[in-house]
Write a protein that holds these residues in place. Structure first.
Motif, PDB file in Angstrom:
ATOM      1  N   GLU A 199      -3.313  72.177  70.938  1.00 37.45           N
ATOM      2  CA  GLU A 199      -2.508  71.619  69.840  1.00 37.45           C
ATOM      3  C   GLU A 199      -2.589  70.091  69.880  1.00 37.45           C
ATOM      4  OE1 GLU A 199      -0.329  72.493  67.160  1.00 37.45           O
ATOM      5  OE2 GLU A 199      -0.216  70.305  67.073  1.00 37.45           O
ATOM      6  N   PRO A 200      -2.983  69.462  68.777  1.00 38.58           N
ATOM      7  CA  PRO A 200      -3.115  67.996  68.789  1.00 38.58           C
ATOM      8  C   PRO A 200      -1.800  67.216  68.762  1.00 38.58           C
ATOM      9  CG  PRO A 200      -3.857  68.904  66.681  1.00 38.58           C
ATOM     10  CD  PRO A 200      -3.497  70.066  67.550  1.00 38.58           C
ATOM     11  N   THR A 201      -0.699  67.816  68.251  1.00 37.25           N
ATOM     12  CA  THR A 201       0.560  67.063  68.111  1.00 37.25           C
ATOM     13  C   THR A 201       1.376  67.106  69.409  1.00 37.25           C
ATOM     14  OG1 THR A 201       0.577  67.927  65.872  1.00 37.25           O
ATOM     15  CG2 THR A 201       2.529  66.742  66.561  1.00 37.25           C
ATOM     16  N   PRO A 202       1.752  65.921  69.967  1.00 36.53           N
ATOM     17  CA  PRO A 202       2.513  65.904  71.232  1.00 36.53           C
ATOM     18  C   PRO A 202       3.822  66.697  71.160  1.00 36.53           C
ATOM     19  CG  PRO A 202       1.768  63.688  70.656  1.00 36.53           C
ATOM     20  CD  PRO A 202       1.421  64.564  69.503  1.00 36.53           C
ATOM     21  N   LEU A 203       4.591  66.537  70.051  1.00 40.50           N
ATOM     22  CA  LEU A 203       5.868  67.249  69.924  1.00 40.50           C
ATOM     23  C   LEU A 203       5.672  68.756  70.050  1.00 40.50           C
ATOM     24  CD1 LEU A 203       8.979  67.156  69.048  1.00 40.50           C
ATOM     25  CD2 LEU A 203       8.132  67.643  66.742  1.00 40.50           C
ATOM     26  N   ARG A 204       4.622  69.239  69.397  1.00 43.19           N
ATOM     27  CA  ARG A 204       4.394  70.681  69.407  1.00 43.19           C
ATOM     28  C   ARG A 204       3.884  71.180  70.761  1.00 43.19           C
ATOM     29  NH1 ARG A 204       2.514  72.085  63.194  1.00 43.19           N
ATOM     30  NH2 ARG A 204       4.613  71.802  62.381  1.00 43.19           N
ATOM     31  N   ARG A 205       3.122  70.338  71.461  1.00 42.30           N
ATOM     32  CA  ARG A 205       2.699  70.724  72.822  1.00 42.30           C
ATOM     33  C   ARG A 205       3.914  70.875  73.729  1.00 42.30           C
ATOM     34  NH1 ARG A 205      -1.522  66.963  72.050  1.00 42.30           N
ATOM     35  NH2 ARG A 205      -0.554  65.408  73.420  1.00 42.30           N
ATOM     36  N   GLU A 206       4.876  69.965  73.546  1.00 43.03           N
ATOM     37  CA  GLU A 206       6.114  70.026  74.327  1.00 43.03           C
ATOM     38  C   GLU A 206       6.846  71.358  74.062  1.00 43.03           C
ATOM     39  OE1 GLU A 206       9.656  67.173  73.804  1.00 43.03           O
ATOM     40  OE2 GLU A 206       7.832  65.931  73.916  1.00 43.03           O
ATOM     41  N   PHE A 207       6.931  71.729  72.786  1.00 38.02           N
ATOM     42  CA  PHE A 207       7.586  72.987  72.429  1.00 38.02           C
ATOM     43  C   PHE A 207       6.818  74.186  72.997  1.00 38.02           C
ATOM     44  CE2 PHE A 207      11.324  72.704  69.740  1.00 38.02           C
ATOM     45  CZ  PHE A 207      11.391  71.349  69.471  1.00 38.02           C
ATOM     46  N   ALA A 208       5.497  74.096  73.012  1.00 42.96           N
ATOM     47  CA  ALA A 208       4.699  75.211  73.544  1.00 42.96           C
ATOM     48  C   ALA A 208       5.040  75.450  75.016  1.00 42.96           C
ATOM     49  CB  ALA A 208       3.210  74.916  73.376  1.00 42.96           C
ATOM     50  N   LEU A 209       5.207  74.374  75.760  1.00 38.26           N
ATOM     51  CA  LEU A 209       5.570  74.511  77.177  1.00 38.26           C
ATOM     52  C   LEU A 209       6.948  75.156  77.302  1.00 38.26           C
ATOM     53  CD1 LEU A 209       4.247  71.106  78.573  1.00 38.26           C
ATOM     54  CD2 LEU A 209       3.357  73.390  79.137  1.00 38.26           C
ATOM     55  N   LYS A 210       7.889  74.723  76.430  1.00 41.46           N
ATOM     56  CA  LYS A 210       9.241  75.305  76.478  1.00 41.46           C
ATOM     57  C   LYS A 210       9.227  76.783  76.094  1.00 41.46           C
ATOM     58  CE  LYS A 210      11.631  71.130  75.039  1.00 41.46           C
ATOM     59  NZ  LYS A 210      12.249  70.589  73.825  1.00 41.46           N
ATOM     60  N   CYS A 211       8.231  77.188  75.288  1.00 37.20           N
ATOM     61  CA  CYS A 211       8.130  78.592  74.876  1.00 37.20           C
ATOM     62  C   CYS A 211       7.463  79.454  75.941  1.00 37.20           C
ATOM     63  CB  CYS A 211       7.344  78.704  73.569  1.00 37.20           C
ATOM     64  SG  CYS A 211       8.323  78.261  72.132  1.00 37.20           S
ATOM     65  N   GLY A 212       6.932  78.822  76.986  1.00 39.18           N
ATOM     66  CA  GLY A 212       6.348  79.615  78.065  1.00 39.18           C
ATOM     67  C   GLY A 212       4.860  79.443  78.252  1.00 39.18           C
ATOM     68  N   ALA A 213       4.246  78.496  77.539  1.00 40.16           N
ATOM     69  CA  ALA A 213       2.817  78.248  77.778  1.00 40.16           C
ATOM     70  C   ALA A 213       2.630  77.740  79.204  1.00 40.16           C
ATOM     71  CB  ALA A 213       2.296  77.217  76.779  1.00 40.16           C
ATOM     72  N   ASP A 214       1.559  78.197  79.852  1.00 39.29           N
ATOM     73  CA  ASP A 214       1.281  77.719  81.209  1.00 39.29           C
ATOM     74  C   ASP A 214       0.566  76.375  81.165  1.00 39.29           C
ATOM     75  OD1 ASP A 214       2.155  80.098  82.862  1.00 39.29           O
ATOM     76  OD2 ASP A 214       0.861  81.034  81.362  1.00 39.29           O
ATOM     77  N   TYR A 215      -0.292  76.199  80.160  1.00 41.04           N
ATOM     78  CA  TYR A 215      -1.014  74.940  80.007  1.00 41.04           C
ATOM     79  C   TYR A 215      -1.071  74.568  78.533  1.00 41.04           C
ATOM     80  CZ  TYR A 215      -2.790  76.532  84.521  1.00 41.04           C
ATOM     81  OH  TYR A 215      -2.893  77.004  85.802  1.00 41.04           O
ATOM     82  N   VAL A 216      -0.991  73.275  78.245  1.00 38.41           N
ATOM     83  CA  VAL A 216      -1.247  72.790  76.889  1.00 38.41           C
ATOM     84  C   VAL A 216      -2.374  71.773  76.960  1.00 38.41           C
ATOM     85  CG1 VAL A 216       1.073  73.185  75.962  1.00 38.41           C
ATOM     86  CG2 VAL A 216       0.572  71.034  77.119  1.00 38.41           C
ATOM     87  N   ILE A 217      -3.132  71.707  75.875  1.00 37.82           N
ATOM     88  CA  ILE A 217      -4.254  70.782  75.853  1.00 37.82           C
ATOM     89  C   ILE A 217      -4.365  70.154  74.472  1.00 37.82           C
ATOM     90  CG2 ILE A 217      -5.795  72.793  75.523  1.00 37.82           C
ATOM     91  CD1 ILE A 217      -7.987  71.055  76.882  1.00 37.82           C
ATOM     92  N   ASP A 218      -4.715  68.870  74.445  1.00 42.20           N
ATOM     93  CA  ASP A 218      -4.956  68.158  73.189  1.00 42.20           C
ATOM     94  C   ASP A 218      -6.446  68.270  72.871  1.00 42.20           C
ATOM     95  OD1 ASP A 218      -5.449  66.402  71.170  1.00 42.20           O
ATOM     96  OD2 ASP A 218      -4.563  64.654  72.156  1.00 42.20           O
ATOM     97  N   PRO A 219      -6.813  69.085  71.889  1.00 41.32           N
ATOM     98  CA  PRO A 219      -8.239  69.355  71.643  1.00 41.32           C
ATOM     99  C   PRO A 219      -8.991  68.126  71.123  1.00 41.32           C
ATOM    100  CG  PRO A 219      -6.921  70.283  69.873  1.00 41.32           C
ATOM    101  CD  PRO A 219      -5.954  69.764  70.903  1.00 41.32           C
TER     102      PRO A 219
END
Ligand SMILES: [Zn+2]
Ligand SMILES: [Zn+2]
Length: 343
Positions: A199-219
């Motif tokens: 996910e390119p948007t920082p805010l949304r990467r933060e939410f992904a982690l809160k939803c249970g993502a193990d890793y987030v990446i800015d493509p």
């Protein structure tokens, strides 16, 4: 007491949305159900409709909004499953029930679909009229802002039913808007590991982690294929494209025999795919569309609090602010935005 006139957000074409006084819909057909809207959330589809040029075509003159919860205030003479006072969420894609697809129990693929908030009046209004077969009862105990998740959740639940993700299967999700975040939570509930979100948007990467993502990446700034290889060696078991253009990235990211689920819709995207990689790596590419029979399951998830949805709501605004709300979502500055008809 049902008012004769109501406030509504009317799409007038070319990115114009006006709040107007319009006639309140009335029960005409025996199967009609009139709903007083409590809450209606903004969908990515609304953002596409309001773009200039539009990424999704809606009929000018239509009241937008299709993710709603409300109370039944009037019913037609043939309505059997609902009565005045019931609370409902609605499948916005009314199907005919008689075409070849409806007869195959695929109402999401109906040849005569009438899409609320796109081709028929929707829920950014005080009242909306629906037919009995698309109104699903939901408990009065579910807060309205949670009940309003029923439609996007039903679509994600139906989509999830098309991929057999089991505990410890690895999943890559492209896009962490509201739907992508629902997928992260649904995959987490299935025991997937790791769950990687691109996910390119920082805010949304933060939410992904809160939803249970193990890793987030800015493509846009990191090397996704290298990251996936480092975490899974052979590739992920499943990739879910919630963006609508990531088929090739998905095919490259899955292992041999893996599956790519295509959820996002972008009519303008024409991605180039190396077809032979699907062939000799036995990759499955699966499309998914709307909710089919998943509404009762979505209602059950909401009534039983199976997912944690409240923190996804970043804004709650009155009907008069619908256009601003769509703009906030377009800029990626919000996640789930609710239009509260009681404000
Ligand atoms: Zn939607
Ligand atoms: Zn049909």
């Amino acid at each position: 007491m049902i008012k004769k006139k109501m406030r509504a957000a009317v799409f007038e074409g070319n990115g114009v949305l006006n709040i107007k006084e319009v006639d309140t819909p009335v029960v005409e057909k025996g199967t009609d159900v009139l709903v007083k809207v409590e809450m209606c959330s903004i969908c990515g589809t609304d953002v596409h409709i309001m773009a200039v040029p539009p990424g999704y075509i809606a009929e000018p003159g239509t009241i937008l909004g299709h993710e709603l919860v409300g109370k039944v205030v009037a019913v037609g003479s043939e309505v059997k499953s609902l009565r005045v006072g019931d609370r409902v969420v609605t499948n916005p894609n009314d199907y005919c029930g008689v075409c070849a697809y409806c007869q195959k129990n695929l109402p999401n693929l109906c040849e005569n679909i009438i899409p609320m908030g796109i081709g028929a009046n929707g829920g950014f209004a005080e009242y909306v009229k629906v037919s009995e077969k698309v109104a699903h009862k939901i408990s009065h105990d579910v807060p309205p802002e949670i009940a309003a998740f029923a439609e996007p959740l039903a679509c994600a639940v139906h989509a999830s039913s098309r991929i057999p993700v089991n505990p410890a299967d690895s999943v890559l999700v492209f896009g962490a808007g509201p739907i992508g975040l629902l997928f992260v939570q649904l995959m987490k509930a299935r025991g997937a590991n790791p769950i990687i979100v691109s996910e390119p948007t920082p805010l949304r990467r933060e939410f992904a982690l809160k939803c249970g993502a193990d890793y987030v990446i800015d493509p846009l700034h990191e090397d996704l294929p290298a990251f996936v290889a480092a975490k899974t060696r052979i590739g992920v078991d499943f990739a879910i494209d919630v963006v609508g253009s990531q088929i090739w990235e998905g095919v490259k990211a899955v292992r041999k025999g893996g599956s790519v689920l295509l959820f996002g819709f972008n009519a303008k995207a024409k991605p180039v795919v190396e077809q032979h990689q699907i062939t000799n790596r036995e990759v499955s590419v699966i499309g998914t569309w709307l909710a089919n029979d998943a509404f009762p399951k979505a209602v059950k998830i909401l009534e039983n609090g199976i997912l944690d949805l409240r923190f996804l709501i970043t804004h709650t605004l009155p009907l008069e602010k619908t256009k601003e709300a769509i703009e906030i979502l377009r800029k990626g500055e919000g996640v789930k935005i609710m239009i509260d008809l009681s404000l």
